[in-house]
Motif scaffolding. Structure first.
Motif, PDB file in Angstrom:
ATOM      1  N   HIS A   1       7.437  -6.396   3.035  1.00  0.00           N
ATOM      2  CA  HIS A   1       7.053  -5.374   4.019  1.00  0.00           C
ATOM      3  C   HIS A   1       8.146  -5.271   5.066  1.00  0.00           C
ATOM      4  O   HIS A   1       8.845  -6.260   5.331  1.00  0.00           O
TER       5      HIS A   1
ATOM      6  N   HIS B   1       0.830  -1.215   0.000  1.00  0.00           N
ATOM      7  CA  HIS B   1       0.000   0.000   0.000  1.00  0.00           C
ATOM      8  C   HIS B   1       0.862   1.261   0.000  1.00  0.00           C
ATOM      9  O   HIS B   1       2.011   1.228   0.459  1.00  0.00           O
TER      10      HIS B   1
ATOM     11  N   ASP C   1       6.676   1.777   5.540  1.00  0.00           N
ATOM     12  CA  ASP C   1       5.499   0.921   5.769  1.00  0.00           C
ATOM     13  C   ASP C   1       4.611   0.927   4.524  1.00  0.00           C
ATOM     14  O   ASP C   1       4.062   1.967   4.168  1.00  0.00           O
TER      15      ASP C   1
HETATM   16 ZN   LIG Z   1       1.753  -1.647   6.016  1.00  0.00          ZN
END
Ligand SMILES: [Zn+2]
Length: 410
Positions: free
Chosen positions: A191, A84, A95
Motif C-alpha cells: 500500500h 482494494h 490507494d
Molecule cells: Zn487503501
C-alpha cells in the motif's frame, strides 16, 4: 536464479494508469466508489488480466474476489496479496489499487520465467474498503476476518437506502462462496504509506509491523444559552469556551506521549450556533491513537481529567462517552520476517513502522498470518486526486512483494 528476479516497472505503471482511466476525474484522480458502475468496470478489468495470466477466479458472498495462480501442491493454503479497487469520491490513482496491481505484476513476472511455487498464490480484492458509500470502512475484509457477521455486512445501507447486498447484485458481484470459508496461508498487503514518514527520511520501503490502536470519544459540555450583550463575563456558562480548553488539552495529551501518539478533535457541534447567543451546548469528537494499550489507557484517564477541568473552569457540566475502541494489531512475525528478508536482499533503504491508518490487513490478520509493505507517496498525501507516487518506488515495493511471496510459498 529466483534472487535475480525483478518485476517490470513500466508494465506495472501502465496497468496503474489504465485502471485510473476508469472513473478518471478532471483533476487527475479516480472515482470508483464501491459497487458503482465504475467499480464494476475496475473489477472486470482486474479479472480479465488475471484470467489472461491463467488464474482461477472465486467470489464470495461479500463480493471479495480471489484470483488464484496454481502451485505444485494444491493441498497447501494460498499465499496471498492484494488490497482494494474502490476509491474515495475524490480518490487518487494508487490507494488500494497499487496493492492489487502489484500482485498482478508479480504473477506476470513469475509466468514470464515459468516459475512454479509450491503453494498456490492469490490476489485478493476486498469490497468497500473506503467506506464512503457504505459505513463502516473495510466492511468486507471485516466479515472475512470474523469482525462482523454476514447479515450485518450485506445489510449496510448507502445514503439512498440501497443495501450493500442489493448493490452487489446490481453489478453482478454477489458471489456464492461463503465469506470467510476461503482460508489463506498468509496475506501481504502492499500500500502507499498515506503519510510523510518514508518521504521525509528518504526511505523506499516501510516494513509494517502492525497498526496502532484507536479510540474515539464524544465529549459534550452543557452550559446555558444566554444573551451575549446583557450577560456579564462573570457567571457565564459558556460551553464553547469549555470546548476550547478541551481542544488544547487533547493536543497536550498526545504531546506528553511524543512522538508516537496522535490525538485530534475533528468535529464540533455548537448549539445554538448563533452570533448573539452564548453557546449552551457543545459536543466534540476526540480521536486518539497509539500502538500500546497501556498508553491509550493513560491518555484516556488524562482525557477524563481534562474534561472535568474544562467544565469546572467555565461552570459547565460534561459527559465523556467512548464510542469506538479498536485495539492495536501486531502482524505475524514470519510474514514481517519475509518482508524484511526481501528488503535486505534487494538492498533497499527501509524502516520498520506502524500504520497510522486502518487497512483490510487489520481484519485479515485475525484469521491468517499477515503483514504489510508501505511505499512513499508524494507529500504523504492520500484520499486526494493529487495523490502521486514514483514509478521506481512502486516497482521497489512490488519487488519486495514478489520475494516475500516466493519465500512464504516455497
Ligand atoms: Zn487503501
Amino acid at each position: 536464479m529466483a534472487e535475480e528476479l525483478r518485476i517490470n516497472q513500466d508494465r506495472l505503471w501502465r496497468r496503474l494508469m489504465t485502471m485510473a482511466e476508469i472513473g478518471a476525474t478532471p483533476a487527475g484522480g479516480s472515482c470508483r466508489v464501491a459497487l458503482t458502475e465504475e467499480d464494476r468496470q475496475g473489477r472486470d478489468l482486474f479479472i480479465d488480466w488475471c484470467r489472461e495470466l491463467g488464474c482461477e477466479i472465486r467470489i464470495d458472498r461479500m463480493g471479495n474476489i480471489f484470483a488464484q495462480r496454481p502451485g505444485r501442491d494444491s493441498q497447501r493454503l494460498p499465499i496471498a496479496c492484494g488490497s482494494h479497487l474502490d476509491t474515495q469520491p475524490h480518490g487518487g490513482k494508487f490507494d488500494g489499487v497499487y496493492g492489487v496491481l502489484a500482485g498482478v505484476e508479480t504473477f506476470e513476472t513469475l509466468n514470464d520465467q515459468n516459475i512454479e511455487t509450491a503453494a498456490p498464490l492469490e490476489i485478493c480484492v476486498w469490497t468497500n474498503e473506503e467506506g464512503s458509500r457504505f459505513a463502516p470502512p473495510m466492511i468486507s475484509s471485516g466479515v472475512f476476518g470474523g469482525t462482523y457477521d454476514l447479515d450485518y455486512g450485506l445489510g449496510r445501507e448507502d445514503a439512498d437506502g440501497i443495501t450493500l447486498g442489493e448493490a452487489l447484485d446490481a453489478i453482478g458481484y454477489a458471489g456464492s462462496l461463503p465469506c470467510g470459508d476461503h482460508r489463506l496461508g498468509a496475506f501481504i498487503e502492499a500500500h502507499i504509506e498515506q503519510g510523510p514518514i518514508l518521504e521525509r527520511q528518504a526511505e523506499t520501503i516501510g516494513v509494517v509491523t502492525g497498526v496502532q490502536g484507536s479510540r474515539w470519544y464524544r465529549v459534550t459540555f452543557h452550559g446555558q444559552d444566554a444573551h451575549t450583550g446583557s450577560t456579564p463575563m462573570t457567571g457565564r456558562r459558556d460551553a464553547l469556551v469549555s470546548a476550547a480548553h478541551m481542544i488544547k488539552a487533547v493536543k497536550d495529551i498526545a504531546e506528553r506521549q511524543a512522538p508516537s501518539a496522535v490525538a485530534t478533535v475533528g468535529r464540533i457541534d455548537c448549539l445554538p450556533n448563533s452570533h448573539n447567543t452564548i453557546p449552551g451546548e457543545v459536543a466534540l469528537t476526540v480521536d486518539m491513537r497509539h500502538a500500546a494499550i497501556d498508553t491509550l489507557d493513560i491518555m484516556e484517564t488524562q482525557l477524563h481529567e481534562a474534561a472535568s477541568m474544562a467544565s469546572h473552569q467555565e461552570g459547565t457540566d460534561v459527559e465523556v462517552h467512548r464510542i469506538m475502541n479498536t485495539p492495536p494489531v501486531h502482524f505475524d512475525e514470519r510474514c514481517v520476517e519475509a518482508v524484511t528478508g526481501a528488503v535486505r536482499e534487494l538492498e533497499l533503504p527501509h524502516r520498520r513502522m506502524l500504520s497510522g491508518a486502518g487497512h483490510d490487513a487489520c481484519h485479515v490478520a485475525r484469521v491468517a498470518p499477515t503483514s504489510m509493505i508501505f511505499v512513499p507517496c508524494a507529500g504523504g498525501l492520500s484520499h486526494n486526486e493529487a495523490e502521486s507516487a514514483e514509478p521506481r518506488d512502486l516497482a521497489a515495493g512490488a519487488n519486495v512483494l514478489l520475494h516475500a511471496l516466493l519465500e512464504l510459498a516455497q
